[in-house]
Design a protein around this motif. Structure first.
Motif, PDB file in Angstrom:
ATOM      1  N   ILE A  95      -3.574  12.930 -16.314  1.00 31.48           N
ATOM      2  CA  ILE A  95      -2.823  14.168 -16.177  1.00 31.48           C
ATOM      3  C   ILE A  95      -1.553  14.064 -17.018  1.00 31.48           C
ATOM      4  N   LYS A  96      -1.369  15.050 -17.909  1.00 28.25           N
ATOM      5  CA  LYS A  96      -0.166  15.077 -18.733  1.00 28.25           C
ATOM      6  C   LYS A  96       0.422  16.482 -18.677  1.00 28.25           C
ATOM      7  N   GLY A  99      -1.094  18.938 -20.900  1.00 25.32           N
ATOM      8  CA  GLY A  99      -2.523  19.192 -20.708  1.00 25.32           C
ATOM      9  C   GLY A  99      -3.254  17.904 -20.426  1.00 25.32           C
ATOM     10  N   ASN A 100      -4.231  17.992 -19.537  1.00 25.64           N
ATOM     11  CA  ASN A 100      -4.998  16.795 -19.171  1.00 25.64           C
ATOM     12  C   ASN A 100      -5.634  16.176 -20.398  1.00 25.64           C
ATOM     13  N   LYS A 101      -5.694  14.873 -20.416  1.00 21.18           N
ATOM     14  CA  LYS A 101      -6.275  14.143 -21.532  1.00 21.18           C
ATOM     15  C   LYS A 101      -7.556  13.484 -21.057  1.00 21.18           C
ATOM     16  N   LEU A 102      -8.651  13.813 -21.705  1.00 20.09           N
ATOM     17  CA  LEU A 102      -9.960  13.253 -21.366  1.00 20.09           C
ATOM     18  C   LEU A 102     -10.371  12.307 -22.486  1.00 20.09           C
TER      19      LEU A 102
END
Lengths: 114, 113
Positions: A95-96, A99-102
């Motif tokens: 979670i950033k 925006g979430n980082k996948l």
């Protein structure tokens, strides 16, 4: 930088054998970990989502464990069937604010022989 | 059934041509993503959007453009500036928040002819 590794890259087993797929990651500050299945030329199908506070998730013949301290997740598929033949991908989610980082591993290609 | 629809399934591009890949979702997800998949390289993030009218570059945004005019739609344009566009393109979406995973579409295979 998060790195996700899946070993082995390919696996061939006889029908009925249990499958053990490994996923390791370098940054333990992950939030969730998600396992996907991909058939040739197709999109990704979500199998299991393990939230950071969980140790494992189960769905039918599938069980996934998560050990953040060692940076590992394992996907177990019991009593494999030829229909389980596919590529399995793990992805760690961080979670950033922007925006979430996948981040994906390279996948394990599985062949279950009848 | 809720899900993500990508179209077309196969797309052919001539040199110097722009093409647009469609991605529509009816999951009411806030965030949408575009990934590129090449053999031996895994999935790489092109662009993502957390909210309507806002989007951010991913790791390999050069030669691509996106728009997010509606919550349900996140089209990707592959421009002539993208020198190696042949790949499998995957669209994904997720709800905002920390307890959810990602849902992927069925992909578009783009080939340069």
């Amino acid at each position: 930088k998060q790195e996700v590794t899946q070993i082995p890259a390919a696996l061939s087993v006889p029908e009925g054998e249990n499958l053990v797929l490994n996923c390791s990651f370098t940054d333990s500050a992950i939030y969730n970990l998600q396992w996907f299945r991909q058939d040739p030329g197709k999109g990704l199908t979500s199998l299991l989502l393990i939230q950071s506070s969980q140790r494992e998730q189960t769905s039918g013949r599938l069980n996934a464990s998560l050990d953040k301290s060692s940076g590992r997740s394992t996907l177990y598929i019991a009593a494999s069937q030829p229909g389980d033949s596919a590529t399995y991908l793990c992805a760690v989610i961080k979670i950033k604010a922007a925006g979430n980082k996948l981040t994906f591993g390279g996948g394990t290609r599985v062949l279950v022989k009848p | 059934d809720g899900g993500i629809t990508q179209s077309p399934k196969y797309l052919f591009r001539k040199e110097g041509q722009n093409v647009t890949l469609s991605c529509e979702q009816n999951l009411n997800h806030d965030a949408m993503y575009w990934y590129r998949q090449d053999p031996g390289q895994g999935l790489r993030l092109i662009y993502y959007s957390q909210i309507v009218n806002d989007f951010q570059k991913g790791d390999i945004a050069e030669g691509y453009s996106v728009s997010r005019e509606k919550k349900e739609s996140f089209p990707l344009t592959v421009t002539s500036a993208q020198k190696n566009p042949t790949a499998f393109y995957l669209c994904a979406s997720s709800p905002q928040g920390s307890n959810y995973g990602y849902t992927f579409g069925s992909g578009t295979r783009l080939t340069v002819v």
